[in-house]
Design an enzyme around this catalytic site. Structure first.
Site, PDB file in Angstrom:
ATOM      1  N   GLU A  29      -6.703   5.017   7.462  1.00 34.33           N
ATOM      2  CA  GLU A  29      -6.355   6.384   7.421  1.00 34.33           C
ATOM      3  C   GLU A  29      -7.612   7.234   6.770  1.00 34.33           C
ATOM      4  O   GLU A  29      -7.812   8.338   6.999  1.00 34.33           O
ATOM      5  CB  GLU A  29      -5.211   6.619   6.576  1.00 34.33           C
ATOM      6  CG  GLU A  29      -3.919   6.128   7.481  1.00 34.33           C
ATOM      7  CD  GLU A  29      -2.729   5.660   6.882  1.00 34.33           C
ATOM      8  OE1 GLU A  29      -2.834   5.813   5.387  1.00 34.33           O
ATOM      9  OE2 GLU A  29      -1.861   5.148   7.214  1.00 34.33           O
ATOM     10  N   GLY A  47       2.679   2.264  10.681  1.00 31.90           N
ATOM     11  CA  GLY A  47       3.941   3.284  10.502  1.00 31.90           C
ATOM     12  C   GLY A  47       4.641   3.624  11.867  1.00 31.90           C
ATOM     13  O   GLY A  47       5.309   4.563  11.788  1.00 31.90           O
ATOM     14  N   ASN A 107       0.894  -1.162   0.175  1.00 32.59           N
ATOM     15  CA  ASN A 107       0.049  -0.059  -0.121  1.00 32.59           C
ATOM     16  C   ASN A 107       0.958   1.197   0.040  1.00 32.59           C
ATOM     17  O   ASN A 107       1.459   1.444   1.058  1.00 32.59           O
ATOM     18  CB  ASN A 107      -0.795  -0.130   1.292  1.00 32.59           C
ATOM     19  CG  ASN A 107      -1.638   1.160   1.348  1.00 32.59           C
ATOM     20  OD1 ASN A 107      -1.937   2.176   0.566  1.00 32.59           O
ATOM     21  ND2 ASN A 107      -2.255   1.384   2.562  1.00 32.59           N
ATOM     22  N   LYS A 122       0.056   4.478  -0.338  1.00 37.43           N
ATOM     23  CA  LYS A 122      -0.500   5.473   0.280  1.00 37.43           C
ATOM     24  C   LYS A 122      -0.128   6.617  -0.722  1.00 37.43           C
ATOM     25  O   LYS A 122      -0.178   6.364  -1.940  1.00 37.43           O
ATOM     26  CB  LYS A 122       0.073   5.680   1.575  1.00 37.43           C
ATOM     27  CG  LYS A 122      -0.135   4.444   2.182  1.00 37.43           C
ATOM     28  CD  LYS A 122       0.148   4.875   4.033  1.00 37.43           C
ATOM     29  CE  LYS A 122      -0.032   3.285   4.765  1.00 37.43           C
ATOM     30  NZ  LYS A 122       0.316   3.430   6.236  1.00 37.43           N
ATOM     31  N   SER A 150       3.256  -2.053  10.174  1.00 38.87           N
ATOM     32  CA  SER A 150       4.657  -2.354  10.467  1.00 38.87           C
ATOM     33  C   SER A 150       5.130  -3.888  10.148  1.00 38.87           C
ATOM     34  O   SER A 150       6.153  -4.257  10.872  1.00 38.87           O
ATOM     35  CB  SER A 150       5.059  -1.963  11.982  1.00 38.87           C
ATOM     36  OG  SER A 150       4.527  -0.517  12.049  1.00 38.87           O
ATOM     37  N   HIS A 178      -9.792   1.551   4.626  1.00 32.51           N
ATOM     38  CA  HIS A 178      -8.288   1.926   5.366  1.00 32.51           C
ATOM     39  C   HIS A 178      -8.638   2.904   6.623  1.00 32.51           C
ATOM     40  O   HIS A 178      -9.431   3.807   6.585  1.00 32.51           O
ATOM     41  CB  HIS A 178      -7.029   2.485   4.523  1.00 32.51           C
ATOM     42  CG  HIS A 178      -5.651   2.231   4.991  1.00 32.51           C
ATOM     43  ND1 HIS A 178      -5.588   3.265   6.113  1.00 32.51           N
ATOM     44  CD2 HIS A 178      -4.747   1.383   4.845  1.00 32.51           C
ATOM     45  CE1 HIS A 178      -4.035   2.843   6.365  1.00 32.51           C
ATOM     46  NE2 HIS A 178      -3.735   1.777   5.912  1.00 32.51           N
ATOM     47  N   GLU A 214      -5.597  -4.349  10.538  1.00 35.54           N
ATOM     48  CA  GLU A 214      -4.432  -3.487  10.709  1.00 35.54           C
ATOM     49  C   GLU A 214      -4.852  -2.507  12.084  1.00 35.54           C
ATOM     50  O   GLU A 214      -5.537  -1.693  12.121  1.00 35.54           O
ATOM     51  CB  GLU A 214      -4.499  -2.565   9.576  1.00 35.54           C
ATOM     52  CG  GLU A 214      -4.093  -3.234   8.271  1.00 35.54           C
ATOM     53  CD  GLU A 214      -3.685  -2.242   7.295  1.00 35.54           C
ATOM     54  OE1 GLU A 214      -2.722  -2.306   6.841  1.00 35.54           O
ATOM     55  OE2 GLU A 214      -4.091  -1.182   7.261  1.00 35.54           O
TER      56      GLU A 214
END
Ligand code: PGA
Length: 246
Positions: free
Chosen positions: A95, A169, A10, A12, A208, A93, A163
């Protein structure tokens, strides 16, 4: 069972045409590890160009609109993404759930729009650190999954990505035991909705994941692959993750 491992990068909001060489190199890795299904979910601006250099990898998008067309300035439909060369898309996702305020119902609708356009779908779920610390992450994420799951969910077009938001991250990951418990809970939740086909649905881990931890994560019984951000941006970093899945 025999679920084929699915390893997806991904990118992003990263990647310009200068990075197409990395796409091509990752496509070569995918061709060399045909036992693993490898893909890259790219910025939409790169999809068409990436389609020409993708090698053994598939190219995916990171989101789609729930409508096929219309007055939605700045949005892209699944039909458009498919025409550009995407064969998969991520939906839900964290985010986007956070930054764009997407709801479970939005995500189910997006998944259905993707399916209607012929795209396969990776549907993301995961808990905040507060939820994890409160000790009821499995119940919360299972409920989130069932609320986001589209009508007609089936293993031939849908995969789930677990996730934990606090692991994305950050370099922090849950214990292997916590991942195993969560993935088993999610498979049970799927079985409650779709029955025996839950056994065939891929449940990916994301957050991660990298060359140092991939082998251990991918050895967990219900972990059927990974959704990888930072460690998918170059072939050099992605190679050990793909190799660990093979
Ligand atoms: P990360 O991102 O691998 O950089 O933690 C994963 C994701 O958000 O899909």
């Amino acid at each position: 069972m025999g679920r084929r491992k699915l390893v997806v990068g991904n990118w992003k909001m990263n990647g310009l045409r200068a990075q197409l060489g990395e796409v091509e190199a990752i496509g070569g890795l995918a061709r060399d590890h045909a036992a693993v299904e490898v893909g890259l979910c790219l910025p939409a601006t790169l999809i068409a160009a990436a389609d020409g250099v993708k090698g053994g990898a598939f190219i995916g998008a990171q989101d789609c609109h729930m409508k096929a067309n219309g007055a939605h300035t700045g949005c892209l439909s699944a039909v458009m993404l498919a025409e550009a060369g995407a064969s998969w898309t991520i939906v839900g996702h964290s985010e986007r759930r956070q930054d764009q305020g997407e709801t479970d119902a939005d995500i189910a609708a997006k998944a259905l729009a993707a399916k209607a356009a012929g795209l396969k779908v990776i549907l993301c779920v995961g808990e905040s650190l507060d939820v994890r610390d409160a000790g009821n992450a499995e119940a919360v994420v299972s409920a989130q999954l069932l609320a986001s799951l589209p009508e007609g969910a089936a293993s031939d077009w849908l995969a789930i990505a677990y996730e934990p938001i606090w692991a994305i991250g950050t370099g922090r990951i849950p214990t292997m035991e916590a991942v195993a418990t969560m993935h088993a809970a999610l498979r049970a939740a799927l079985a409650s909705r779709i029955g025996a086909d839950a056994d065939a649905m891929r449940i990916l881990y994301g957050g991660s994941m990298n060359g140092d931890n991939a082998a251990e994560l991918l050895a967990i019984a219900d972990v059927d692959g990974g959704l990888i951000g930072g460690a998918s941006l170059t072939a050099e970093k992605f190679a050990p993750v793909i190799a660990a899945a093979a």
